[in-house]
Design a protein around this motif. Structure first.
Motif, short mmCIF file in Angstrom:
data_model
loop_
_atom_site.label_atom_id
_atom_site.label_comp_id
_atom_site.label_asym_id
_atom_site.label_seq_id
_atom_site.Cartn_x
_atom_site.Cartn_y
_atom_site.Cartn_z
N GLY A 125 0.81 -1.19 0.00
CA GLY A 125 0.00 0.00 0.00
C GLY A 125 0.85 1.26 0.00
O GLY A 125 2.04 1.21 0.33
N PRO A 126 0.28 2.38 -0.42
CA PRO A 126 -1.12 2.50 -0.83
C PRO A 126 -1.36 1.97 -2.23
O PRO A 126 -0.46 1.99 -3.08
N THR A 145 -4.39 1.69 -5.53
CA THR A 145 -5.64 2.19 -6.11
C THR A 145 -6.02 1.29 -7.27
O THR A 145 -5.19 1.00 -8.14
N HIS A 197 -9.54 2.42 -3.02
CA HIS A 197 -8.25 2.89 -2.50
C HIS A 197 -7.93 2.14 -1.21
O HIS A 197 -8.75 2.10 -0.28
N PRO A 206 -5.17 2.04 1.83
CA PRO A 206 -4.09 2.86 2.40
C PRO A 206 -2.82 2.07 2.62
O PRO A 206 -2.78 0.85 2.43
N ALA A 207 -1.78 2.76 3.02
CA ALA A 207 -0.45 2.16 3.15
C ALA A 207 -0.43 0.96 4.08
O ALA A 207 0.27 -0.03 3.82
N VAL A 241 -6.86 11.12 -1.87
CA VAL A 241 -6.57 9.77 -2.37
C VAL A 241 -5.13 9.71 -2.87
O VAL A 241 -4.38 8.78 -2.53
N GLU A 263 -2.64 11.45 -2.05
CA GLU A 263 -1.67 11.64 -0.98
C GLU A 263 -1.86 10.64 0.16
O GLU A 263 -1.20 10.74 1.19
N ASP A 264 -2.75 9.69 -0.02
CA ASP A 264 -3.02 8.64 0.97
C ASP A 264 -3.36 9.21 2.35
O ASP A 264 -2.82 8.80 3.37
N ARG A 265 -4.30 10.13 2.35
CA ARG A 265 -4.77 10.69 3.62
C ARG A 265 -6.31 10.74 3.62
O ARG A 265 -6.92 11.71 4.07
#
Length: 376
Positions: free
Chosen positions: A62-63, A65, A89, A91-92, A356, A358-360
């Motif tokens: 991760g992350p 998509t 999506h 996440p990490a 999305v 920026e994985d936040r």
């Protein structure tokens, strides 16, 4: 446990990928047309235009998509419309997943494509795949997917997808039947446009024949309708009921309903199906597993950037199905005077897409709770 792991991986892949795309369009009863387009369960040509299709395998970390598309071609010679477009999506930490839909009528820039001779123009996004798939008088689904994928990337700002799947809804119907139905909360009263209370096709009005219907036949059916009553607790739905419920998008008997409601129901259904697939009564039933795998394998085309579906399933084995979050993006109709052009995203959608990238997503949704679907 070692003997069960490969089977678990297979079922997680087949069902997990399959469930991620639920159709709102008409089902082709029992047909598995995608098998006529490709003989391989895995087809990385879908992602030729992205970095995900590198020659060497990439670690599945991760992350991530993923782009998941549902099509409903009437036959192998019919250009496929992407009736359902879902982006997932992860996440990490790969502990959960966030799902959001791209409206099928989203009015976007359809990119040019040299293979199909397609010129860049503005139009509804669900036409991108159909137009891009028409290559030299034949249907090329992989090329159509590339055109759609580019259109989605352009509108969302997503640079690349790590994996993708196309599912044919005829084969998907068999998957739902193999599972034996699902349990889910009905969040609003819904009446079926298509089926009777017994699950049979509603008869058509005499003035609206199946072919060459005149204007004014947007709702060509008559007679008793299947009804789904709002509930506060999960209700057990038979396979035909579940599939019918997630198809509906028309206001009925004074109850307002739009395609955004249908998108929400599709996402809720994905979660319900994932829970069903991982329940004890499925995982421990070898016969049921075999039926699900067979149905999924015939209806699904998967691209994993050089990694097999099983490798993807194993990599995401710790994903918590209960914590999956479905997202409703702001949007509404786009008009040219009184002429309806399609749908457009509203204020806040671009901020979500940036989250999305920026994985936040988690902190963004905490600050914007109205975007989280209440899906029971």
């Amino acid at each position: 446990m070692k003997r069960r792991a490969p089977l678990w991986a297979r079922i997680t892949t087949a069902v997990g990928c399959t469930l991620a795309v639920v159709s709102g369009g008409a089902l082709v009863g029992g047909q598995t047309l995608i098998a006529q387009y490709t003989s391989d369960f895995t087809d990385d040509s879908l992602l030729e235009s992205t970095a995900a299709n590198a020659a060497a395998k990439k670690d599945i970390k991760g992350p991530l998509t993923m782009l998941l598309v549902g099509i409903d071609p009437r036959n192998a010679k019919t250009p496929p419309l992407s009736d359902s477009i879902v982006v997932v999506h992860v996440p990490a930490d790969m502990s959960t997943a966030y799902l959001f839909s791209i409206p099928r009528d989203l009015y976007v820039e359809i990119p040019a494509d040299s293979k199909s001779g397609l010129r860049a123009h503005r139009g509804k996004i669900n036409s991108a795949m159909a137009l891009g798939s028409q290559v030299n008088g034949k249907i090329n689904v992989a090329n159509g997917f590339k055109v759609l994928e580019k259109a989605v990337r352009n509108v969302t700002g997503i640079k690349e997808f790590d994996a993708a799947a196309i599912i044919n809804f005829g084969g998907f119907k068999n998957v739902v039947e193999a599972l034996g139905g699902v349990s889910m909360v009905i969040d609003m009263d819904v009446k079926s446009e298509h089926l009777t209370p017994e699950g049979k096709q509603r008869p058509r009005l005499d003035r609206c024949p199946a072919k060459n219907s005149p204007s004014g036949c947007d709702h060509p059916y008559t007679g008793p309708q299947a009804t789904y009553k709002k509930s506060s607790k999960a209700v057990r739905l038979e396979p035909w009921q579940a599939l019918d419920y997630v198809r509906q998008r028309y206001a009925n008997a004074g109850v307002p309903m739009t395609d955004y409601d249908r998108q929400r129901h599709q996402q809720q259904f994905i979660k319900a199906m994932a829970k069903e697939a991982m329940s004890k009564n499925v995982i421990t039933d070898v016969s049921k597993l075999s039926k699900i795998l067979d149905a999924a394998g015939k209806s699904l085309t998967f691209a994993g950037g050089g990694n097999s579906p099983i490798e993807w399933a194993v990599a995401m084995k710790d994903l918590n199905v209960d914590d999956m979050t479905t997202v409703k993006l702001p949007g509404g109709g786009k008009f040219d005077g009184n002429s309806y052009l399609g749908e457009e995203f509203g204020a806040g959608a671009d901020d979500f897409f940036a989250a999305v990238a920026e994985d936040r997503v988690a902190p963004f949704l905490l600050d914007n709770p109205k975007l989280v679907n209440k899906d029971g």
